[in-house]
Design an enzyme around this catalytic site. Structure first.
Site, PDB file in Angstrom:
ATOM      1  CB  CYS A  80      -0.938  -0.001   1.196  1.00 18.03           C
ATOM      2  SG  CYS A  80      -0.085  -0.131   2.758  1.00 18.03           S
TER       3      CYS A  80
HETATM    4  C1  LIG Z   1       0.124  -4.739   2.655  1.00 17.09           C
HETATM    5  S1  LIG Z   1       1.010  -6.222   2.900  1.00 17.09           S
HETATM    6  C2  LIG Z   1      -0.277  -7.432   2.692  1.00 17.09           C
HETATM    7  C3  LIG Z   1      -0.487  -8.333   3.863  1.00 17.09           C
HETATM    8  C4  LIG Z   1      -1.465  -9.475   3.703  1.00 17.09           C
HETATM    9  N1  LIG Z   1      -2.625  -9.131   2.936  1.00 17.09           N
HETATM   10  C5  LIG Z   1      -1.871 -10.050   5.054  1.00 17.09           C
HETATM   11  O1  LIG Z   1      -3.002 -10.488   5.225  1.00 17.09           O
HETATM   12  O2  LIG Z   1      -1.037 -10.079   5.962  1.00 17.09           O
HETATM   13  C6  LIG Z   1       1.905  -6.395   1.390  1.00 17.09           C
HETATM   14  C7  LIG Z   1       2.849  -7.576   1.361  1.00 17.09           C
HETATM   15  O3  LIG Z   1       3.379  -7.720   0.029  1.00 17.09           O
HETATM   16  C8  LIG Z   1       4.694  -8.234   0.129  1.00 17.09           C
HETATM   17  N2  LIG Z   1       5.380  -8.003  -1.146  1.00 17.09           N
HETATM   18  C9  LIG Z   1       5.951  -6.848  -1.593  1.00 17.09           C
HETATM   19  N3  LIG Z   1       6.460  -7.014  -2.817  1.00 17.09           N
HETATM   20  C10 LIG Z   1       6.222  -8.308  -3.168  1.00 17.09           C
HETATM   21  C11 LIG Z   1       6.527  -9.080  -4.315  1.00 17.09           C
HETATM   22  N4  LIG Z   1       7.173  -8.544  -5.363  1.00 17.09           N
HETATM   23  N5  LIG Z   1       6.131 -10.379  -4.342  1.00 17.09           N
HETATM   24  C12 LIG Z   1       5.469 -10.916  -3.292  1.00 17.09           C
HETATM   25  N6  LIG Z   1       5.167 -10.222  -2.164  1.00 17.09           N
HETATM   26  C13 LIG Z   1       5.533  -8.937  -2.094  1.00 17.09           C
HETATM   27  C14 LIG Z   1       5.263  -7.461   1.319  1.00 17.09           C
HETATM   28  O4  LIG Z   1       6.376  -8.131   1.867  1.00 17.09           O
HETATM   29  C15 LIG Z   1       4.047  -7.420   2.273  1.00 17.09           C
HETATM   30  O5  LIG Z   1       4.077  -8.478   3.192  1.00 17.09           O
END
Ligand SMILES: C[S@@+](CC[C@H](N)C(=O)[O-])C[C@H]1O[C@@H](n2cnc3c(N)ncnc32)[C@H](O)[C@@H]1O
Length: 310
Positions: A80
């Site tokens: 986000c």
């Molecule tokens: C806003 S959090 C979402 C958390 C999740 N919806 C939950 O229930 O806990 C976004 C997540 O995306 C992951 N993320 C960021 N870039 C990514 C990528 N290229 N591939 C996979 N995950 C990624 C981050 O590490 C983070 O944990």
């Protein structure tokens, strides 16, 4: 029915926790966790400790969509930061903006019967609505999905945490049997029942926070000590939004809020396990990034009703 679910940017898998609750409630559904994706090593450890996806991708941007398995339900809370006010990137140079493209790839190639996407509410108005409108028109491409979106606050769905988030729901037109409606608000739980009364640790109040403590109500329960000028007039009813800068304080116990309290304020069960090689601080960050389980559960329930799955 066995619901095949895939999650991306999976964090600590709030949607899977929500599905577990729904499968307990409705005996005619079960779920199979097909895939997750996570880049963060602490979140990966949490997923391995608590969940069992068939495939755990490390980077949503590096994977070949052709070998991603089919699913019935897709959930993604893509990062986000590009859309939040705290964003340091002032233009669309932030590489994370591209993650929506990868989310879209799953939807348009795997065509799940339904999906939930979650993000901060500022996504709707950012850049005069430009990003959001582009996203919506992409999601509506090929006329496959009925798309619904709304900002919901977790405190209107039982959990006493003020957390406004945008939820985008997609339901495959050819499979939808009934209209989808967003869940009605329900009564908030008593915030005192979220205090871990058996945790008698004590933490020092920092000198710089003394003024803050003078300004809050006498019966305050949870406050975020990161916002020193805040007055928290409703902190006897609900906690402020849990963020990825963990600064929640449990006022009646005179200590930092515990992991147990953080988890409960996001709707996670007491049985959720902290891996030994993830610090409390790291887990609190992950909880701050997570979706609220109760909100997802209520959304999924109404989605499944509209698909006649329950
Ligand atoms: C806003 S959090 C979402 C958390 C999740 N919806 C939950 O229930 O806990 C976004 C997540 O995306 C992951 N993320 C960021 N870039 C990514 C990528 N290229 N591939 C996979 N995950 C990624 C981050 O590490 C983070 O944990």
């Amino acid at each position: 029915m066995i619901i095949k679910v895939g999650t991306d940017c999976s964090g600590i898998e709030a949607p899977i926790e929500a599905l577990k609750c729904l499968c307990d409630k409705y005996k005619n559904i079960k779920y199979k966790h097909i895939f997750s994706s996570e880049k963060d090593k602490f979140a990966i450890r949490c997923i391995k400790e608590n969940n069992n996806p068939d495939i755990l991708y490390e980077d949503i941007q590096q994977r070949d969509i052709n070998i991603v398995p089919n699913i019935n339900l897709y959930c993604a809370g893509f990062p986000c930061q590009p859309y939040s006010r705290a964003n340091k990137y002032k233009s669309n140079k932030d590489p994370r903006l591209n993650l929506f493209k990868d989310v879209l790839k799953v939807i348009m190639n795997k065509i799940p019967e339904c999906f939930i996407l979650e993000n901060v509410k500022t996504l709707v108005t950012l850049n005069d609505g430009h990003y959001f409108n582009e996203m919506l028109s992409n999601l509506k491409k090929n006329n496959l999905y009925n798309i619904h979106y709304k900002v919901l606050n977790s405190k209107d769905y039982g959990i006493p945490q003020s957390r406004d988030r945008l939820y985008i729901i997609g339901i495959l037109k050819t499979k939808q049997k009934k209209d989808f409606t967003f869940p009605p608000k329900c009564k908030m739980h008593d915030i005192l029942s979220y205090v871990d009364i058996n945790n008698n640790n004590k933490d020092e109040i920092k000198e710089s926070n003394i003024e803050l403590f003078k300004n809050i109500p006498n019966d305050s329960v949870f406050i975020d000590v990161g916002f020193r000028k805040a007055k928290y007039p409703n902190s006897n009813k609900w906690a402020p939004c849990i963020t990825a800068q963990p600064n929640m304080w449990c006022v009646p116990k005179n200590r930092k809020a515990s992991i147990k309290e953080y988890l409960k304020l996001q709707g996670f069960p007491e049985t959720y396990k902290k891996p030994d090689n993830v610090s409390e601080h790291q887990l609190k960050i992950k909880i701050g990034n997570s979706m609220t389980v109760n909100v997802i559960e209520k959304l999924l329930e109404n989605i499944f009703i509209s698909l006649n799955w329950i």
